[in-house]
Design a protein around this motif. Structure first.
Motif, PDB file in Angstrom:
ATOM      1  N   SER A  17      10.425   4.126 -15.180  1.00 51.36           N
ATOM      2  CA  SER A  17       9.290   3.905 -16.088  1.00 51.36           C
ATOM      3  C   SER A  17       9.703   4.183 -17.520  1.00 51.36           C
ATOM      4  CB  SER A  17       8.095   4.789 -15.716  1.00 51.36           C
ATOM      5  OG  SER A  17       7.646   4.509 -14.401  1.00 51.36           O
ATOM      6  N   LEU A  18       9.337   3.257 -18.421  1.00 55.10           N
ATOM      7  CA  LEU A  18       9.581   3.405 -19.866  1.00 55.10           C
ATOM      8  C   LEU A  18       8.325   2.954 -20.604  1.00 55.10           C
ATOM      9  CD1 LEU A  18      13.181   1.905 -20.265  1.00 55.10           C
ATOM     10  CD2 LEU A  18      12.559   4.313 -20.443  1.00 55.10           C
ATOM     11  N   THR A  19       7.852   3.767 -21.556  1.00 55.96           N
ATOM     12  CA  THR A  19       6.645   3.421 -22.310  1.00 55.96           C
ATOM     13  C   THR A  19       6.763   3.959 -23.735  1.00 55.96           C
ATOM     14  OG1 THR A  19       5.315   3.577 -20.297  1.00 55.96           O
ATOM     15  CG2 THR A  19       4.138   3.583 -22.386  1.00 55.96           C
ATOM     16  N   PHE A  20       6.582   3.087 -24.734  1.00 51.02           N
ATOM     17  CA  PHE A  20       6.488   3.497 -26.136  1.00 51.02           C
ATOM     18  C   PHE A  20       5.022   3.769 -26.475  1.00 51.02           C
ATOM     19  CE2 PHE A  20      10.531   1.236 -26.322  1.00 51.02           C
ATOM     20  CZ  PHE A  20      11.276   2.010 -27.211  1.00 51.02           C
TER      21      PHE A  20
ATOM     22  N   ASN B 131       9.736  21.233 -24.862  1.00 49.77           N
ATOM     23  CA  ASN B 131       8.633  21.994 -24.245  1.00 49.77           C
ATOM     24  C   ASN B 131       7.796  21.134 -23.308  1.00 49.77           C
ATOM     25  OD1 ASN B 131       7.511  20.375 -26.178  1.00 49.77           O
ATOM     26  ND2 ASN B 131       6.855  22.043 -27.505  1.00 49.77           N
ATOM     27  N   PHE B 132       8.283  19.958 -22.908  1.00 50.76           N
ATOM     28  CA  PHE B 132       7.567  19.134 -21.936  1.00 50.76           C
ATOM     29  C   PHE B 132       8.579  18.472 -21.011  1.00 50.76           C
ATOM     30  CE2 PHE B 132       5.735  15.217 -20.333  1.00 50.76           C
ATOM     31  CZ  PHE B 132       4.521  15.662 -19.864  1.00 50.76           C
ATOM     32  N   PRO B 133       8.344  18.538 -19.708  1.00 55.66           N
ATOM     33  CA  PRO B 133       7.262  19.283 -19.042  1.00 55.66           C
ATOM     34  C   PRO B 133       7.606  20.766 -18.891  1.00 55.66           C
ATOM     35  CG  PRO B 133       8.609  18.208 -17.416  1.00 55.66           C
ATOM     36  CD  PRO B 133       9.191  17.808 -18.739  1.00 55.66           C
ATOM     37  N   VAL B 134       6.587  21.557 -18.553  1.00 54.24           N
ATOM     38  CA  VAL B 134       6.801  22.968 -18.269  1.00 54.24           C
ATOM     39  C   VAL B 134       7.289  23.075 -16.820  1.00 54.24           C
ATOM     40  CG1 VAL B 134       5.780  25.263 -18.215  1.00 54.24           C
ATOM     41  CG2 VAL B 134       4.980  23.573 -19.888  1.00 54.24           C
ATOM     42  N   ILE B 135       8.591  23.298 -16.676  1.00 56.96           N
ATOM     43  CA  ILE B 135       9.218  23.222 -15.350  1.00 56.96           C
ATOM     44  C   ILE B 135       8.658  24.278 -14.402  1.00 56.96           C
ATOM     45  CG2 ILE B 135      11.421  23.243 -14.140  1.00 56.96           C
ATOM     46  CD1 ILE B 135      11.059  20.874 -15.983  1.00 56.96           C
ATOM     47  N   LYS B 136       8.318  25.449 -14.921  1.00 58.78           N
ATOM     48  CA  LYS B 136       7.881  26.526 -14.027  1.00 58.78           C
ATOM     49  C   LYS B 136       6.533  26.232 -13.371  1.00 58.78           C
ATOM     50  CE  LYS B 136       5.756  29.226 -17.768  1.00 58.78           C
ATOM     51  NZ  LYS B 136       5.750  30.528 -18.481  1.00 58.78           N
ATOM     52  N   ASN B 137       5.719  25.352 -13.977  1.00 60.74           N
ATOM     53  CA  ASN B 137       4.419  25.034 -13.371  1.00 60.74           C
ATOM     54  C   ASN B 137       4.571  24.084 -12.183  1.00 60.74           C
ATOM     55  OD1 ASN B 137       3.238  26.612 -15.308  1.00 60.74           O
ATOM     56  ND2 ASN B 137       2.654  24.897 -16.624  1.00 60.74           N
ATOM     57  N   LYS B 138       5.479  23.106 -12.304  1.00 53.64           N
ATOM     58  CA  LYS B 138       5.764  22.153 -11.225  1.00 53.64           C
ATOM     59  C   LYS B 138       4.498  21.489 -10.689  1.00 53.64           C
ATOM     60  CE  LYS B 138      10.039  24.366  -9.695  1.00 53.64           C
ATOM     61  NZ  LYS B 138      10.814  24.937  -8.572  1.00 53.64           N
ATOM     62  N   ASN B 139       3.686  20.956 -11.615  1.00 49.19           N
ATOM     63  CA  ASN B 139       2.461  20.280 -11.208  1.00 49.19           C
ATOM     64  C   ASN B 139       2.521  18.774 -11.432  1.00 49.19           C
ATOM     65  OD1 ASN B 139       2.514  20.374 -13.962  1.00 49.19           O
ATOM     66  ND2 ASN B 139       0.360  20.928 -14.213  1.00 49.19           N
ATOM     67  N   ILE B 140       3.664  18.267 -11.931  1.00 53.99           N
ATOM     68  CA  ILE B 140       3.768  16.833 -12.209  1.00 53.99           C
ATOM     69  C   ILE B 140       4.257  16.078 -10.984  1.00 53.99           C
ATOM     70  CG2 ILE B 140       4.991  15.123 -13.588  1.00 53.99           C
ATOM     71  CD1 ILE B 140       4.874  16.968 -15.932  1.00 53.99           C
ATOM     72  N   SER B 141       5.251  16.611 -10.298  1.00 60.48           N
ATOM     73  CA  SER B 141       5.825  15.986  -9.106  1.00 60.48           C
ATOM     74  C   SER B 141       6.475  14.650  -9.454  1.00 60.48           C
ATOM     75  CB  SER B 141       4.747  15.849  -8.021  1.00 60.48           C
ATOM     76  OG  SER B 141       5.365  15.521  -6.799  1.00 60.48           O
ATOM     77  N   HIS B 142       6.422  13.654  -8.555  1.00 63.27           N
ATOM     78  CA  HIS B 142       7.074  12.360  -8.759  1.00 63.27           C
ATOM     79  C   HIS B 142       6.171  11.449  -9.593  1.00 63.27           C
ATOM     80  CE1 HIS B 142      10.279  13.140  -5.764  1.00 63.27           C
ATOM     81  NE2 HIS B 142       9.346  13.835  -5.134  1.00 63.27           N
ATOM     82  N   VAL B 143       6.681  10.974 -10.714  1.00 67.97           N
ATOM     83  CA  VAL B 143       5.896  10.147 -11.635  1.00 67.97           C
ATOM     84  C   VAL B 143       6.167   8.676 -11.333  1.00 67.97           C
ATOM     85  CG1 VAL B 143       5.504   9.550 -14.038  1.00 67.97           C
ATOM     86  CG2 VAL B 143       5.928  11.923 -13.403  1.00 67.97           C
ATOM     87  N   HIS B 144       5.091   7.889 -11.161  1.00 66.34           N
ATOM     88  CA  HIS B 144       5.216   6.467 -10.862  1.00 66.34           C
ATOM     89  C   HIS B 144       4.694   5.566 -11.981  1.00 66.34           C
ATOM     90  CE1 HIS B 144       6.417   6.744  -6.558  1.00 66.34           C
ATOM     91  NE2 HIS B 144       5.798   7.917  -6.634  1.00 66.34           N
ATOM     92  N   THR B 145       3.865   6.080 -12.866  1.00 66.07           N
ATOM     93  CA  THR B 145       3.287   5.270 -13.933  1.00 66.07           C
ATOM     94  C   THR B 145       2.900   6.161 -15.100  1.00 66.07           C
ATOM     95  OG1 THR B 145       1.495   3.743 -14.491  1.00 66.07           O
ATOM     96  CG2 THR B 145       1.012   5.436 -12.844  1.00 66.07           C
ATOM     97  N   MET B 146       2.925   5.588 -16.324  1.00 66.78           N
ATOM     98  CA  MET B 146       2.602   6.345 -17.534  1.00 66.78           C
ATOM     99  C   MET B 146       1.942   5.405 -18.542  1.00 66.78           C
ATOM    100  SD  MET B 146       6.133   8.464 -18.156  1.00 66.78           S
ATOM    101  CE  MET B 146       7.013   6.927 -18.474  1.00 66.78           C
ATOM    102  N   ASP B 147       1.167   5.997 -19.471  1.00 64.39           N
ATOM    103  CA  ASP B 147       0.572   5.201 -20.544  1.00 64.39           C
ATOM    104  C   ASP B 147       0.044   6.119 -21.638  1.00 64.39           C
ATOM    105  OD1 ASP B 147      -0.155   2.802 -21.795  1.00 64.39           O
ATOM    106  OD2 ASP B 147      -2.222   2.964 -21.071  1.00 64.39           O
ATOM    107  N   PHE B 148       0.002   5.575 -22.872  1.00 68.67           N
ATOM    108  CA  PHE B 148      -0.584   6.247 -24.034  1.00 68.67           C
ATOM    109  C   PHE B 148      -1.893   5.556 -24.396  1.00 68.67           C
ATOM    110  CE2 PHE B 148       3.887   7.329 -24.480  1.00 68.67           C
ATOM    111  CZ  PHE B 148       3.838   8.662 -24.876  1.00 68.67           C
ATOM    112  N   SER B 149      -2.827   6.322 -24.932  1.00 71.43           N
ATOM    113  CA  SER B 149      -4.083   5.742 -25.403  1.00 71.43           C
ATOM    114  C   SER B 149      -3.829   4.897 -26.650  1.00 71.43           C
ATOM    115  CB  SER B 149      -5.093   6.860 -25.696  1.00 71.43           C
ATOM    116  OG  SER B 149      -4.597   7.726 -26.708  1.00 71.43           O
ATOM    117  N   PRO B 150      -4.774   4.030 -27.034  1.00 70.49           N
ATOM    118  CA  PRO B 150      -4.532   3.081 -28.138  1.00 70.49           C
ATOM    119  C   PRO B 150      -4.112   3.727 -29.445  1.00 70.49           C
ATOM    120  CG  PRO B 150      -6.495   2.447 -26.929  1.00 70.49           C
ATOM    121  CD  PRO B 150      -6.058   3.759 -26.373  1.00 70.49           C
ATOM    122  N   ARG B 151      -4.551   4.937 -29.723  1.00 69.19           N
ATOM    123  CA  ARG B 151      -4.159   5.623 -30.960  1.00 69.19           C
ATOM    124  C   ARG B 151      -3.365   6.894 -30.676  1.00 69.19           C
ATOM    125  NH1 ARG B 151      -9.160   3.547 -31.437  1.00 69.19           N
ATOM    126  NH2 ARG B 151      -9.549   2.059 -33.119  1.00 69.19           N
TER     127      ARG B 151
END
Length: 554
Positions: A476-479, A510-530
């Protein structure tokens, strides 16, 4: 004269005594009387004669006496100097200087610091010379050797300084080297020296006007605080999950923000497409569309935000949901398209075209309005990923053999073909909104960031930066819309997501916070319009959402 009186006067002359006078008597000359005449008045002051000036002989005698006095004083001082010990004489020379033969020089040294110089063009040369005759600067008498030793700063035991270390040998740095390192980090993050730090900038008439504006600004009150135009290295604040009101355990395959409204879409393998209102607190659910026996591989908004397109993992049907009419329209067959399964697709930024990735290296270009086939493009090998340019005039396609093809949309001709440096197998590709960058992700975890102009002209372009923070395939790649952040992720490994700061091409530490381990396997990403929010979906059915406080709007 009687004989007694004559005898008394003779006796006085012999003894030298003056004759006695009667009390109250005074000589006539003191009263101003002439001999035998009436007393005269004293002459006025204007008619008095001035006192006689001393003669040249008297002046010479006075000069000689002064010279003799100075000579005697000098001789006495020399006698005292001979009696002083050597240590005392040395100390006086250090304090007062060598003034053995000139006492006036010592007086000038003592008076010098108290005299202030005044620039006056009418002063004479002698006065100017006297004003400039100040004592020279003296070197310090005492020098401490410890002052010259450089104080070392510990880099290992500070979490902020530890990130600035380039290797293990830099566990300690001097203050000067630490200052240089901080300056380099700042310039690297800002992409160069900012305009306000330029020291060679000359002052112009516009600067004078700005000073007047500043004076006027200081006389008024109000809210003059605004966010900067470039993104500093900050912290993402964790918000409520986007799909918290509709939890699921199925993998999230698509997360996307609406292009015009404060809405986020979440779709997954649970056969549902859900819309949520984004407020960062509860994110209330607006609507859910259920597609029977249709596990969603990808869902996407149209460019105007009026439709939602969805494809499945094992079907050639393309579903179109009309949000204004609330109607679900299935597209069972595209005329001229012989694909058995329709999975991956892209929507052009201007909303005119729909690009479907086919099998055997084919790319199919469809009209967005009618969903009819316009034409097909063929590359060598398998189509790994594709995307449109920001102006929708070109198509970038990454092949399975590590090459990238650039196609013209109108003529459907290949404009260029280049090799992704170091890539054996391409997995993902993305272009920036401003038309500046092209990012290519490979199966070895490397993300190459290219200048888009070099991708159109060169067959072996050199990347601006190779991001090597991931060790598994980049899927996954997102600008972000302002082209200040590039999000990269791999679904092969837990917590394998990073945010890259542009144009410095450095990863946010500082992202992600590895010690929290709440992200898991990422399959999709997106930014809001602004760029106010950032969302990602994982295999546990959670659409995680973060607030970017650097951006004030959604």
């Amino acid at each position: 004269m009687p004989p007694e009186r004559r005898r008394r006067m003779k006796l006085d002359r012999r003894t030298g005594a003056k004759p006695k006078r009667k009390p109250g008597m005074r000589p006539d000359w003191k009263a101003g009387a002439g001999p035998g005449g009436p007393p005269q008045k004293p002459a006025p002051s204007s008619q008095r004669k001035p006192p006689a000036r001393p003669s040249a002989a008297a002046a010479a005698i006075a000069v000689a006496a002064a010279e003799e006095e100075r000579r005697l004083r000098q001789r006495n001082r020399l006698r005292l100097e001979e009696d002083k010990p050597a240590v005392e004489r040395c100390l006086e020379e250090l304090v007062f200087g060598d003034v053995e033969n000139d006492e006036d020089a010592l007086l000038r040294r003592l008076r010098g610091p108290r005299v202030q110089e005044h620039e006056d063009s009418g002063d004479s040369e002698v006065e100017n010379e006297a004003k400039g005759n100040f004592p020279p600067q003296k070197k310090p008498v005492w020098v401490d050797e410890e002052d010259e030793d450089e104080e070392m700063v510990d880099m290992m035991n500070n979490r902020f300084r530890k990130d600035m270390m380039k290797n293990a040998s830099e566990s300690k740095l001097s203050k000067d080297n630490l200052k240089k390192r901080l300056k380099e980090e700042f310039q690297h993050a800002m992409g160069g020296v900012p305009a306000w730090a330029e020291t060679t900038k000359r002052k112009t008439s516009s600067d004078d006007e700005s000073e007047e504006d500043e004076d006027d600004l200081l006389q008024r009150t109000g809210n003059f605080i605004s966010t900067s135009t470039s993104l500093p290295r900050g912290i993402l604040k964790n918000c409520q999950h986007a799909n918290a009101e509709r939890p699921t355990v199925a993998r999230i395959s698509s997360v996307q923000f609406h292009p015009g409204a404060q809405i986020v879409m979440v779709a997954g393998l649970d056969n549902a497409v859900s819309l949520f209102q984004v407020d960062g607190k509860t994110n209330p659910k607006i609507q859910s569309i259920y597609l029977e026996r249709f596990p969603i591989f990808k869902a996407c908004f149209s460019a105007n935000g009026e439709e939602v397109l969805a494809t499945s993992t094992h079907s050639k049907v393309l579903y179109v949901y009309d949000m204004l009419a609330g109607k679900l329209i299935p597209v069972h067959q595209v005329r001229g398209l012989k694909e058995k399964i329709v999975r991956s697709f892209e929507v052009s930024p201007d909303g005119s075209f729909l690009l479907i990735n086919g099998i055997a290296g084919y790319l199919h270009l469809l009209a967005m309005k009618t969903k009819e086939l316009i034409g097909s493009m063929k590359i060598n090998g398998r189509v790994a990923a594709s995307t449109f340019s920001s102006d929708s005039k070109k198509v970038y396609a990454s092949s399975g053999d590590g090459e990238v093809y650039v196609w013209d949309v109108n003529s459907r001709k290949c404009l260029n073909r280049f090799v992704d440096e170091g890539s054996l197998y391409g997995l993902s590709i993305a272009t920036s909104r401003n038309g500046q960058y092209v990012a290519c992700g490979s199966n070895c975890g490397v993300v190459n960031i290219y200048n888009q102009d070099s991708c159109l002209q060169e067959t072996n372009p050199k990347p601006i930066k190779a991001i090597m923070n991931l060790v598994t395939g980049v899927t996954s790649l997102t600008f972000n819309p302002t082209t200040e952040i590039l999000a990269i992720a791999s679904e092969k490994m837990k917590e394998a997501v990073r945010l890259v700061h542009l144009p410095s091409c450095t990863v946010f530490s500082n992202f992600p916070v590895i010690k929290n381990k709440n992200i898991s396997h990422v399959h999709t990403m997106d930014f809001s319009p602004r760029s106010g929010y950032f969302a990602l979906g994982n295999e546990k059915g959670k659409a995680l959402m973060y607030r970017l406080h650097h951006y004030s709007d959604f």
